[in-house]
Design an enzyme around this catalytic site. Sequence first.
Site, short mmCIF file in Angstrom:
data_model
loop_
_atom_site.label_atom_id
_atom_site.label_comp_id
_atom_site.label_asym_id
_atom_site.label_seq_id
_atom_site.Cartn_x
_atom_site.Cartn_y
_atom_site.Cartn_z
CE LYS A 22 -1.47 1.52 4.32
NZ LYS A 22 -1.11 2.76 4.56
CG ASN A 23 2.28 2.75 3.57
OD1 ASN A 23 1.12 2.96 3.17
ND2 ASN A 23 2.70 2.52 4.83
CB CYS A 116 -4.27 10.73 11.94
SG CYS A 116 -2.68 10.06 12.12
NE ARG A 121 1.09 10.36 10.52
CZ ARG A 121 0.82 9.35 9.45
NH1 ARG A 121 -0.58 9.11 9.56
NH2 ARG A 121 1.45 8.85 8.46
CG ASP A 307 3.97 1.56 9.34
OD1 ASP A 307 3.48 2.47 10.18
OD2 ASP A 307 3.88 1.85 8.20
NE ARG A 399 -7.10 4.32 6.06
CZ ARG A 399 -6.46 5.44 6.63
NH1 ARG A 399 -6.84 5.62 8.07
NH2 ARG A 399 -5.63 6.04 6.15
N1 EPU Z 1 7.43 14.54 10.49
C1 EPU Z 1 7.71 15.78 10.72
N2 EPU Z 1 7.54 16.78 9.76
C2 EPU Z 1 7.06 16.46 8.26
C3 EPU Z 1 7.03 14.94 8.13
C4 EPU Z 1 7.17 14.29 9.20
O1 EPU Z 1 8.26 16.15 11.74
O2 EPU Z 1 7.05 17.45 7.72
C5 EPU Z 1 7.76 13.50 11.34
C6 EPU Z 1 6.30 12.57 11.68
O3 EPU Z 1 5.53 13.56 12.42
C7 EPU Z 1 6.91 11.48 12.25
C8 EPU Z 1 8.38 11.17 11.54
O4 EPU Z 1 8.72 12.65 10.97
O5 EPU Z 1 7.36 11.73 13.68
C9 EPU Z 1 8.20 10.26 10.29
O6 EPU Z 1 7.07 10.61 9.71
P1 EPU Z 1 6.87 10.26 8.08
O7 EPU Z 1 6.72 11.51 7.18
O8 EPU Z 1 8.19 9.38 7.69
O9 EPU Z 1 5.69 9.38 7.97
P2 EPU Z 1 4.44 9.40 6.62
O10 EPU Z 1 5.43 9.51 5.48
O11 EPU Z 1 3.53 10.48 6.63
C10 EPU Z 1 4.84 6.88 6.18
C11 EPU Z 1 3.74 5.76 6.15
C12 EPU Z 1 3.13 5.44 7.47
C13 EPU Z 1 4.41 5.11 8.35
C14 EPU Z 1 5.36 6.21 8.32
C15 EPU Z 1 6.90 5.94 9.06
C16 EPU Z 1 2.32 6.05 4.11
C17 EPU Z 1 1.25 6.32 3.25
N3 EPU Z 1 2.61 6.15 5.29
O12 EPU Z 1 3.91 7.93 6.75
O13 EPU Z 1 2.59 4.31 7.47
O14 EPU Z 1 4.11 4.77 9.51
O15 EPU Z 1 5.80 6.67 6.88
O16 EPU Z 1 7.34 4.73 8.48
O17 EPU Z 1 3.59 5.54 3.43
C18 EPU Z 1 0.62 2.79 8.06
O18 EPU Z 1 0.76 2.33 7.05
O19 EPU Z 1 -0.12 2.34 8.83
C19 EPU Z 1 1.43 4.17 8.32
C20 EPU Z 1 0.99 5.02 9.27
#
Ligand code: EPU
Length: 420
Positions: A22-23, A116, A121, A307, A399
């Site tokens: 998915k991701n 969320c 986030r 995850d 999801r």
């Molecule tokens: N963060 C910031 N600023 C930003 C972006 C992120 O401070 O602009 C912080 C976040 O709050 C968090 C950390 O950086 O503490 C890492 O977040 P990241 O941006 O890597 O998460 P994401 O890209 O929004 C994806 C996956 C998540 C998974 C995370 C971490 C997708 C669609 N989502 O989220 O997947 O937990 O990477 O590996 O790819 C799930 O599948 O259940 C899920 C939540």
Amino acid sequence: MDKFVIRGGNRLKGQVAIDGAKNAALPIMAAALLAEGPCDISRVPALADITAMSDLLGELGASVEHADGRMRIEVRDESNSHAQYERVRKMRASICVLGPLLAKRGQARVSMPGGCAIGARPVDLHLRGLRALGAQIELDNGDIVAKARRLRGTSLFLGGPFGSTVLGTANVMSAATLAEGRTVIESAACEPEIEDLADFLNAMGAKIRGAGTPRVTIDGVEKLAGCPHEVIPDRIEAGTFMVAAALTNGEVTLTNARLDHLMAVVDKLREIGVNVEPSAGGAVVSSARRLEPTDVTTQPYPGFPTDLQAQLMTLLCLADGNSVITEKIFPDRFMHVAELLRMGADIRKEGPTAIVTGVRRLIGAPVMASDLRASAALVLAGLVARGTTEILRVYHIDRGYERIEQRLNALGADIQRVSE
Ligand code: EPU
């Protein structure tokens, strides 16, 4: 709304094929907005989040056809570049369209995602990266409004307080493919999903090197063409089935699984006494005894994935002693703790750490799914709990896992989906 009724106690045995990730699929679908011509993406799982992204791409002028794991995306009309709150509110990964829209159309309006169930986030790093490429970005009425005539390559640092950002890297890397000149992203996310996205973009004609490492170099090109691509297997789904096998003292063969994407998980499972044997295209996972406790800290890839934190917690609830789980990516991602306590687990939370004392058995109870991975942890708990477990709000699990109950039942579980 559906619920699951799980009668616990069955040993899981048999074979399960792991779906496409998915991701990986979500940012790849968004990146198809960059192409001139159709993109044919295979192994796209049939999930609620994938449907949500298809609907969003439809609103942004793309035609999307999805059947039997194959998806064709073709942009027909570039006049609407607004991802509305209604969409983004339902799926945060909608933010993935920001970089591609900006780079291809010179403008984007994407509703700012809120928090969320797993925490605040923010998306500040996405915006910082796109600004470094020369985009003008402001907030208007809850929307991120981004503009740029043509993005310009530069060197930029994308690390934040919790390390790298996966979707932030996806956004900036996708946008930089059409920028003028060279972009170097330092502290890029190294997740396999980023490498998969880079493979897709390179097949479209992009020039990306180093994806999968902390330094990604992108030489901008004038345009990108449609192309075929096969999505990588879902490492989180594979890890979830591994835990299911271990919990039930079962023996499950995973096919279409990439063990090289799961090194930290396999290492941890072996440490606590689970057998993981590589097999053709996957692995055989089995367990025949009570497991040892352990300490685990979630980290960006290649560390132990956040995850799978909730699912591992369920497993450690039944280990022989005290385990310590520390969440370093989303420090508030512990919604499953209160529900596991309702099933007889012994867990104490101290800030971003949970101390799990193994118990002899979990006991079935009605529990509430709160987010995708927490729900998976509860399904796993239900598989071994004495008696019946009812899991409410299973739309969370739909999801991210395709027909999870049917696939677990094929391995010997007893899960009924009941519409309320
Ligand atoms: N963060 C910031 N600023 C930003 C972006 C992120 O401070 O602009 C912080 C976040 O709050 C968090 C950390 O950086 O503490 C890492 O977040 P990241 O941006 O890597 O998460 P994401 O890209 O929004 C994806 C996956 C998540 C998974 C995370 C971490 C997708 C669609 N989502 O989220 O997947 O937990 O990477 O590996 O790819 C799930 O599948 O259940 C899920 C939540």
